[in-house]
Design an enzyme around this catalytic site. Structure first.
Site, short mmCIF file in Angstrom:
data_model
loop_
_atom_site.label_atom_id
_atom_site.label_comp_id
_atom_site.label_asym_id
_atom_site.label_seq_id
_atom_site.Cartn_x
_atom_site.Cartn_y
_atom_site.Cartn_z
N GLY A 44 2.51 6.44 -12.16
CA GLY A 44 3.43 6.17 -12.23
C GLY A 44 3.98 7.30 -10.30
O GLY A 44 3.45 7.29 -9.51
N LEU B 243 5.98 5.52 -8.60
CA LEU B 243 5.51 4.06 -7.92
C LEU B 243 6.25 3.61 -6.69
O LEU B 243 7.77 4.38 -6.25
CB LEU B 243 5.61 2.55 -8.72
CG LEU B 243 5.08 2.80 -10.15
CD1 LEU B 243 5.09 1.17 -10.91
CD2 LEU B 243 4.01 3.08 -10.14
N HIS B 244 5.48 2.96 -5.39
CA HIS B 244 6.11 2.72 -4.40
C HIS B 244 5.22 1.82 -3.97
O HIS B 244 4.64 1.22 -4.78
CB HIS B 244 5.48 3.93 -3.82
CG HIS B 244 4.07 4.76 -3.99
ND1 HIS B 244 3.15 3.51 -3.23
CD2 HIS B 244 3.38 5.79 -3.76
CE1 HIS B 244 1.92 3.92 -3.94
NE2 HIS B 244 1.74 5.47 -3.77
N GLY C 199 2.99 0.48 -2.04
CA GLY C 199 1.62 0.52 -2.46
C GLY C 199 0.89 -0.25 -3.91
O GLY C 199 0.21 -0.98 -3.58
N HIS C 200 2.12 1.24 -5.19
CA HIS C 200 1.02 0.32 -6.24
C HIS C 200 2.46 -0.99 -6.72
O HIS C 200 1.35 -2.33 -6.87
CB HIS C 200 2.20 0.88 -6.61
CG HIS C 200 1.63 2.59 -7.00
ND1 HIS C 200 2.60 3.62 -6.42
CD2 HIS C 200 0.24 3.49 -8.07
CE1 HIS C 200 1.94 4.56 -6.89
NE2 HIS C 200 1.17 4.80 -7.82
N GLN D 55 -7.46 0.55 -1.87
CA GLN D 55 -8.57 1.04 -0.91
C GLN D 55 -7.86 2.41 -0.60
O GLN D 55 -8.52 2.91 0.01
CB GLN D 55 -8.13 0.07 0.13
CG GLN D 55 -8.99 0.51 1.98
CD GLN D 55 -10.17 -0.15 2.39
OE1 GLN D 55 -9.72 -0.85 1.96
NE2 GLN D 55 -9.86 0.57 3.32
P1 AMP Z 1 -2.03 6.95 -8.50
O1 AMP Z 1 -0.39 6.33 -8.74
O2 AMP Z 1 -2.27 7.38 -7.25
O3 AMP Z 1 -3.18 7.08 -9.79
O4 AMP Z 1 -2.52 5.01 -7.56
C1 AMP Z 1 -2.62 4.01 -8.87
C2 AMP Z 1 -3.15 2.49 -8.07
O5 AMP Z 1 -2.21 2.78 -6.77
C3 AMP Z 1 -4.58 2.99 -7.11
O6 AMP Z 1 -5.27 2.23 -7.16
C4 AMP Z 1 -4.37 3.97 -6.09
O7 AMP Z 1 -5.41 3.67 -4.96
C5 AMP Z 1 -3.08 2.63 -5.38
N1 AMP Z 1 -2.45 3.16 -4.29
C6 AMP Z 1 -2.07 4.47 -4.15
N2 AMP Z 1 -1.28 4.45 -2.93
C7 AMP Z 1 -1.55 3.39 -2.62
C8 AMP Z 1 -1.31 2.57 -1.02
N3 AMP Z 1 -0.70 3.08 -0.13
N4 AMP Z 1 -1.62 1.35 -0.92
C9 AMP Z 1 -2.45 0.79 -2.05
N5 AMP Z 1 -2.81 1.46 -2.82
C10 AMP Z 1 -2.12 2.02 -2.95
#
Ligand code: AMP
Length: 284
Positions: A31, A33-34, A36-37, A150
């Site tokens: 969660g 979320l931005h 990237g997600h 990545q």
């Molecule tokens: P998290 O919510 O931090 O567990 O991330 C969920 C997914 O989003 C994981 O596979 C992360 O590697 C990916 N993620 C997080 N930040 C970025 C980003 N800036 N760009 C691309 N994917 C991301």
């Protein structure tokens, strides 16, 4: 978008869609979320028929409890963003739903050397917790495809290994890192940085680019030392590591001339916020 908080109705619904399960992509998140997600959601949507996301802040992967307590929660906004990105299904389980028998460590994945180095060294137990939650989620969702970022490169390598260990026939897709204008990789943790700190944090990306540019002019140890000095000069208070490693094994390299695919990885603190990033070092 359909939202499920419990497993049985989610599986009943996905069961209805079972003709699509081989073309279902799963995007696990915690969660806050931005972009990237959301770029992962969009890539999954382009490539698969059905996109399932989850939001679950998994306590077993936090080696630092205060980090868990401080983890940002923005659930209403997350739901809006997922809907706007065209996500089909959101799984939003409670702690009890995920771990009905409690969160005690009843698992032990043989991740070998991969969990001793880099993030593994500085966050003991972290990857065991990541494997625990991802295995549980994959067994619930039963998708043919898994999408991860990545940005958490070592996590991707760990999950690749996990899929082999547990014998799940799931294809892992690694999605490129999305960044702010100054190169700072988007992260839910960035919410804890003020404007000044975000500016300073751009130095991680600058050091990765410096390593890329200078890799044929300096030795790897000189490059790593230079990056550490620059990070500290730019306002980072602590550097856990700057490493240049084999991109497959994450074994540290002593030179990049051997034709091995290499990756540079950094973990460092802006005040009490720990940031990580990486870039592949291609040969061109
Ligand atoms: P998290 O919510 O931090 O567990 O991330 C969920 C997914 O989003 C994981 O596979 C992360 O590697 C990916 N993620 C997080 N930040 C970025 C980003 N800036 N760009 C691309 N994917 C991301």
């Amino acid at each position: 978008m359909v939202i499920f908080k419990t497993i049985a109705p989610l599986q009943a619904w996905l069961g209805v869609q079972k003709d699509f399960s081989a073309n279902t992509g799963f995007v696990p998140t915690m969660g806050a979320l931005h972009e990237g997600h959301l770029s992962i959601i969009r890539q999954c949507r382009e490539e698969q028929i059905l996109t399932v996301a989850s939001i679950f802040i998994n306590p077993t992967q936090f080696n630092n409890l205060s980090d868990y307590d401080k983890y940002p929660v923005t659930i209403e906004q997350d739901i809006r963003l997922l809907e706007q990105s065209g996500c089909d299904v959101l799984f939003l389980p409670s702690l009890k739903e995920m771990y009905p028998n409690g969160v005690a460590a009843t698992f032990n994945y043989d991740l070998g050397d991969l969990e001793q180095k880099l993030e593994g060294k500085y966050r003991p137990g972290h990857f065991q917790g990541v494997c625990q939650v991802v295995q549980r989620l994959l067994e619930i969702v039963k998708s043919g495809h898994l999408y991860m970022g990545q940005k958490d490169y070592q996590q991707c390598m760990v999950i690749k290994k996990l899929l082999g260990i547990v014998g799940l026939p799931i294809q892992l897709h690694i999605v490129p890192t999305v960044r702010q204008e100054n190169g700072l990789a988007m992260s839910s943790r960035n919410m804890r940085l003020d404007e000044e700190e975000r500016k300073k944090a751009g130095s991680i990306y600058r050091q990765l680019m410096m390593i890329k540019k200078e890799k044929s002019n300096l030795t790897l140890s000189a490059l790593k030392q230079k990056a550490i000095e620059n990070l500290l000069a730019d306002g980072f208070v602590k550097v856990d590591y700057v490493e240049i490693a084999n991109a497959e094994t994450l074994e540290p390299l002593t030179d990049t001339k051997s034709g091995i695919k290499a990756i540079a990885l950094i973990a460092a603190y802006i005040n009490d916020v720990r940031l990580i990033d990486n870039t592949e070092l291609s040969d061109e």
